[in-house]
Design an enzyme around this catalytic site. Structure first.
Site, PDB file in Angstrom:
ATOM      1  N   ASP A  15      30.757 -35.728  41.896  1.00 58.99           N
ATOM      2  CA  ASP A  15      29.288 -35.665  41.939  1.00 58.99           C
ATOM      3  C   ASP A  15      28.687 -36.720  41.017  1.00 58.99           C
ATOM      4  O   ASP A  15      29.349 -37.195  40.084  1.00 58.99           O
ATOM      5  CB  ASP A  15      28.794 -34.285  41.457  1.00 58.99           C
ATOM      6  CG  ASP A  15      29.201 -33.174  42.406  1.00 58.99           C
ATOM      7  OD1 ASP A  15      29.498 -33.463  43.578  1.00 58.99           O
ATOM      8  OD2 ASP A  15      29.231 -32.013  41.943  1.00 58.99           O
TER       9      ASP A  15
HETATM   10  N1  URA Z   1      33.611 -29.933  41.871  1.00 57.84           N
HETATM   11  C1  URA Z   1      32.297 -30.133  41.667  1.00 57.84           C
HETATM   12  O1  URA Z   1      31.519 -29.197  41.700  1.00 57.84           O
HETATM   13  N2  URA Z   1      31.861 -31.370  41.427  1.00 57.84           N
HETATM   14  C2  URA Z   1      32.677 -32.454  41.358  1.00 57.84           C
HETATM   15  O2  URA Z   1      32.218 -33.569  41.116  1.00 57.84           O
HETATM   16  C3  URA Z   1      34.047 -32.235  41.566  1.00 57.84           C
HETATM   17  C4  URA Z   1      34.486 -30.965  41.817  1.00 57.84           C
END
Ligand code: URA
Length: 226
Positions: free
Chosen positions: A103
């Site tokens: 993310d």
């Molecule tokens: N899980 C998440 O919620 N975000 C990420 O970036 C990776 C795994």
């Protein structure tokens, strides 16, 4: 392939950097100095050296990045900064793409390659690659939450597969998961009545962040991954 293109593709430097190396006489082909950047050579046949270092052509390239907060995992975007912008100029970015996804606000280990077959293998739901996340939480972690996280949490109609929790402190855990659903870790924490306030991926398969510094990139070999 042209000599300058060959050197760029091998990750020796940017187009302008390799042109300088060639005109300075730092490059030899089959032990003969070559100052002509347009010189044509056969990959895998002609022997190219930069000073005393042999330059080996690689069809597939692999890099790991310590991703920073604020960059989206994409090769291009009209509005947002992408992870490609974190790659330095010595990385040959041609055909390179991120494998897996973090993310925008997640930090940590992100793999890049131009190897589509590997990307497919690693991101296929059938392939269970372990990933370890360092998770800072809003509220204290409870024993009940740990059991649920390890056995399976409902993240909106999907029950997550078995996971492992290592407690670092009251509000920090290391979570090992084998899947990679969209926002999985954040949804798992919501599923146990908690909330992620900071997330960092520390491992992906055999790859570890180790001593990589935030924003740093390192070239790795295919055999380092799984
Ligand atoms: N899980 C998440 O919620 N975000 C990420 O970036 C990776 C795994």
């Amino acid at each position: 392939m042209r000599l300058d293109k060959y050197l760029v593709e091998c990750g020796v430097g940017s187009r302008s950097e390799v042109k300088k190396m060639i005109s300075s006489g730092d490059i030899t082909i089959n032990n003969v100095k070559c100052r002509d950047n347009t010189k044509s050579l056969k990959e895998g046949v002609d022997s190219v050296n930069y000073n005393d270092e042999k330059i080996i052509y690689k069809e597939f390239r692999y890099y790991i990045l310590y991703k920073l907060d604020g960059y989206i995992t994409a090769t291009e975007d009209k509005k947002e900064k992408t992870v490609m912008e974190l790659l330095p100029s010595w990385v040959n970015q041609k055909d390179l793409f991120p494998i897996g996804r973090l993310d925008k606000d997640t930090e940590g280990l992100l793999l890049f390659s131009n190897d589509g077959k590997l990307a497919h293998e690693l991101t296929s739901p059938k392939k269970h690659v372990d990933k370890i996340y360092r998770v800072s939480l809003k509220n204290e972690i409870t024993d009940e939450a740990i059991s649920k996280l390890e056995e399976g949490v409902d993240i909106g109609g999907y029950i997550t597969k078995e996971a492992k929790v290592q407690v670092v402190s009251e509000k920090e855990i290391l979570l090992t998961i084998k899947e990679g659903k969209f926002h999985q870790v954040k949804k798992m924490m919501i599923g146990v009545g908690n909330e992620v306030i900071y997330l960092k991926r520390e491992t992906f398969g055999k790859l570890i962040l180790g001593d990589l510094k935030p924003g740093e990139v390192r070239e790795i070999e295919r055999c380092d991954i799984i």
